[in-house]
Write an enzyme that holds these catalytic residues in place. Structure first.
Site, PDB file in Angstrom:
ATOM      1  N   HIS A  10     -62.014 -12.032  49.169  1.00 34.96           N
ATOM      2  CA  HIS A  10     -61.874 -11.173  47.979  1.00 34.96           C
ATOM      3  C   HIS A  10     -62.860 -11.593  46.892  1.00 34.96           C
ATOM      4  O   HIS A  10     -62.918 -10.978  45.835  1.00 34.96           O
ATOM      5  CB  HIS A  10     -60.442 -11.287  47.407  1.00 34.96           C
ATOM      6  CG  HIS A  10     -59.378 -10.910  48.398  1.00 34.96           C
ATOM      7  ND1 HIS A  10     -59.120  -9.608  48.769  1.00 34.96           N
ATOM      8  CD2 HIS A  10     -58.527 -11.680  49.125  1.00 34.96           C
ATOM      9  CE1 HIS A  10     -58.153  -9.597  49.669  1.00 34.96           C
ATOM     10  NE2 HIS A  10     -57.765 -10.825  49.896  1.00 34.96           N
ATOM     11  N   HIS A  68     -62.225 -18.808  39.566  1.00 35.38           N
ATOM     12  CA  HIS A  68     -62.810 -17.733  40.363  1.00 35.38           C
ATOM     13  C   HIS A  68     -63.268 -16.636  39.405  1.00 35.38           C
ATOM     14  O   HIS A  68     -63.176 -16.791  38.190  1.00 35.38           O
ATOM     15  CB  HIS A  68     -61.784 -17.178  41.375  1.00 35.38           C
ATOM     16  CG  HIS A  68     -60.596 -16.589  40.708  1.00 35.38           C
ATOM     17  ND1 HIS A  68     -59.475 -17.334  40.375  1.00 35.38           N
ATOM     18  CD2 HIS A  68     -60.379 -15.339  40.237  1.00 35.38           C
ATOM     19  CE1 HIS A  68     -58.609 -16.548  39.771  1.00 35.38           C
ATOM     20  NE2 HIS A  68     -59.134 -15.338  39.647  1.00 35.38           N
ATOM     21  N   HIS A 104     -63.931 -12.123  38.822  1.00 33.47           N
ATOM     22  CA  HIS A 104     -63.790 -10.709  39.202  1.00 33.47           C
ATOM     23  C   HIS A 104     -65.006  -9.958  38.691  1.00 33.47           C
ATOM     24  O   HIS A 104     -65.531 -10.277  37.614  1.00 33.47           O
ATOM     25  CB  HIS A 104     -62.513 -10.129  38.595  1.00 33.47           C
ATOM     26  CG  HIS A 104     -61.272 -10.859  39.006  1.00 33.47           C
ATOM     27  ND1 HIS A 104     -60.525 -10.517  40.100  1.00 33.47           N
ATOM     28  CD2 HIS A 104     -60.667 -11.961  38.463  1.00 33.47           C
ATOM     29  CE1 HIS A 104     -59.500 -11.361  40.211  1.00 33.47           C
ATOM     30  NE2 HIS A 104     -59.565 -12.235  39.244  1.00 33.47           N
ATOM     31  N   GLU A 154     -60.902  -7.521  34.247  1.00 33.65           N
ATOM     32  CA  GLU A 154     -59.517  -7.125  34.552  1.00 33.65           C
ATOM     33  C   GLU A 154     -58.740  -6.836  33.274  1.00 33.65           C
ATOM     34  O   GLU A 154     -57.598  -6.377  33.325  1.00 33.65           O
ATOM     35  CB  GLU A 154     -58.830  -8.222  35.361  1.00 33.65           C
ATOM     36  CG  GLU A 154     -59.547  -8.464  36.681  1.00 33.65           C
ATOM     37  CD  GLU A 154     -58.652  -9.013  37.747  1.00 33.65           C
ATOM     38  OE1 GLU A 154     -57.939 -10.012  37.493  1.00 33.65           O
ATOM     39  OE2 GLU A 154     -58.621  -8.431  38.839  1.00 33.65           O
ATOM     40  N   HIS A 214     -61.878 -16.497  35.628  1.00 26.86           N
ATOM     41  CA  HIS A 214     -60.499 -16.979  35.452  1.00 26.86           C
ATOM     42  C   HIS A 214     -60.396 -18.460  35.778  1.00 26.86           C
ATOM     43  O   HIS A 214     -60.729 -18.892  36.891  1.00 26.86           O
ATOM     44  CB  HIS A 214     -59.565 -16.182  36.369  1.00 26.86           C
ATOM     45  CG  HIS A 214     -59.352 -14.782  35.901  1.00 26.86           C
ATOM     46  ND1 HIS A 214     -58.864 -13.793  36.718  1.00 26.86           N
ATOM     47  CD2 HIS A 214     -59.577 -14.194  34.687  1.00 26.86           C
ATOM     48  CE1 HIS A 214     -58.777 -12.660  36.038  1.00 26.86           C
ATOM     49  NE2 HIS A 214     -59.224 -12.877  34.799  1.00 26.86           N
ATOM     50  N   THR A 225     -53.249 -10.984  39.232  1.00 26.00           N
ATOM     51  CA  THR A 225     -53.858  -9.653  39.404  1.00 26.00           C
ATOM     52  C   THR A 225     -54.122  -9.361  40.880  1.00 26.00           C
ATOM     53  O   THR A 225     -54.735  -8.356  41.208  1.00 26.00           O
ATOM     54  CB  THR A 225     -55.198  -9.584  38.644  1.00 26.00           C
ATOM     55  OG1 THR A 225     -56.087 -10.559  39.221  1.00 26.00           O
ATOM     56  CG2 THR A 225     -54.997  -9.871  37.174  1.00 26.00           C
TER      57      THR A 225
HETATM   58  C1  HT4 Z   1     -53.659 -17.711  41.279  1.00 29.08           C
HETATM   59  C2  HT4 Z   1     -54.601 -16.527  41.158  1.00 29.08           C
HETATM   60  C3  HT4 Z   1     -55.199 -16.032  42.268  1.00 29.08           C
HETATM   61  C4  HT4 Z   1     -56.055 -14.931  42.178  1.00 29.08           C
HETATM   62  C5  HT4 Z   1     -56.308 -14.352  40.943  1.00 29.08           C
HETATM   63  O1  HT4 Z   1     -57.178 -13.292  40.785  1.00 29.08           O
HETATM   64  C6  HT4 Z   1     -55.693 -14.840  39.831  1.00 29.08           C
HETATM   65  S1  HT4 Z   1     -56.028 -14.059  38.363  1.00 29.08           S
HETATM   66  C7  HT4 Z   1     -54.827 -15.949  39.937  1.00 29.08           C
HETATM   67 ZN    ZN Z   2     -58.228 -13.722  38.751  1.00 22.41          ZN
END
Ligand code: HT4
Ligand code: ZN
Length: 218
Positions: free
Chosen positions: A21, A50, A52, A62, A75, A157
């Protein structure tokens, strides 16, 4: 709210992986502390960070501000080590996680810290691949110079979207280049030969509903 304070370690050889992802850097830091602000008396520890992004730079964050989306959102995910014994346990509680969100604006100057991530992406093109980031990473360097933020009680999210996150979204974006975002979009969601590029991985904003949104102009 009390002032939000943070302390991180600088680490090298952090593992970055392609989750299918997007990319995720595993950065469990027992010596890190995020506290104050909306976090009450509890201390939160960094677990991972990570990002987005969107198919174009017109989208990708987001969160939106007065309807405006940013080109992406970083994030920094923390968990409540005062109350809970593990990240997994913390993710089952409304005050379990604290996520710092940092917006991406596109500019002409390459972001040196993000470039440390980008420089590894060719090694983790496919889902499940991982490698170590040779450079020293200091999470503080991902934060904007202005530390004003909005905060509210929300959720993860990505499924199962547990309502376990104290969101802290910085008002000031950091700058990345379009090329750095293009490199994000070259990651593949598949583990095999097929190439299905992760061109976007953001969840569209959901209605605020009756959530209280607070701000701090640090
Ligand atoms: C723990 C976690 C996993 C994936 C995510 O996008 C976010 S925002 C938080
Ligand atoms: Zn995230």
């Amino acid at each position: 709210m009390k002032k939000l304070t943070f302390a991180y370690e600088s680490q090298s050889d952090l593992r970055i992986l392609n989750t299918g992802h997007g990319w995720k850097v595993e950065a469990p830091q027992s010596g890190s502390r995020l506290e104050g602000g909306p976090l009450g008396e509890d201390i939160y520890q960094l677990e991972q960070f990570h990002c987005h992004w969107g198919e174009t730079s017109a989208e990708g964050s987001e969160h939106t501000v007065d309807g405006r989306a940013y080109a992406g959102e970083l994030h920094l995910v923390h968990w409540n080590t005062t109350k809970y014994q593990s990240f997994a346990e913390a993710a089952q509680h409304p005050d379990g996680l604290a996520v710092l969100g940092v917006f991406f604006d596109v500019g002409n100057e390459s972001n040196d810290e993000i470039e440390k991530i980008v420089s590894t992406l060719s090694e983790i093109k496919f889902k499940g691949q991982f490698t170590d980031i040779p450079d020293v990473i200091d999470p503080t360097t991902f934060l904007p110079s202005g530390l004003g933020y909005w905060t509210y009680l929300g959720s993860l999210t990505t499924p199962p979207c547990n309502e376990c996150v104290i969101w802290i979204v910085y008002k000031e974006p950091i700058t990345v280049t379009e090329e750095q975002l293009v490199q994000f979009r070259c990651l593949s969601a598949c583990s095999g030969e097929a190439e299905e590029f992760i061109v976007k991985n953001y969840r569209p904003p959901q209605p605020l509903g009756n959530r209280a949104l607070r701000e701090c102009n640090a």
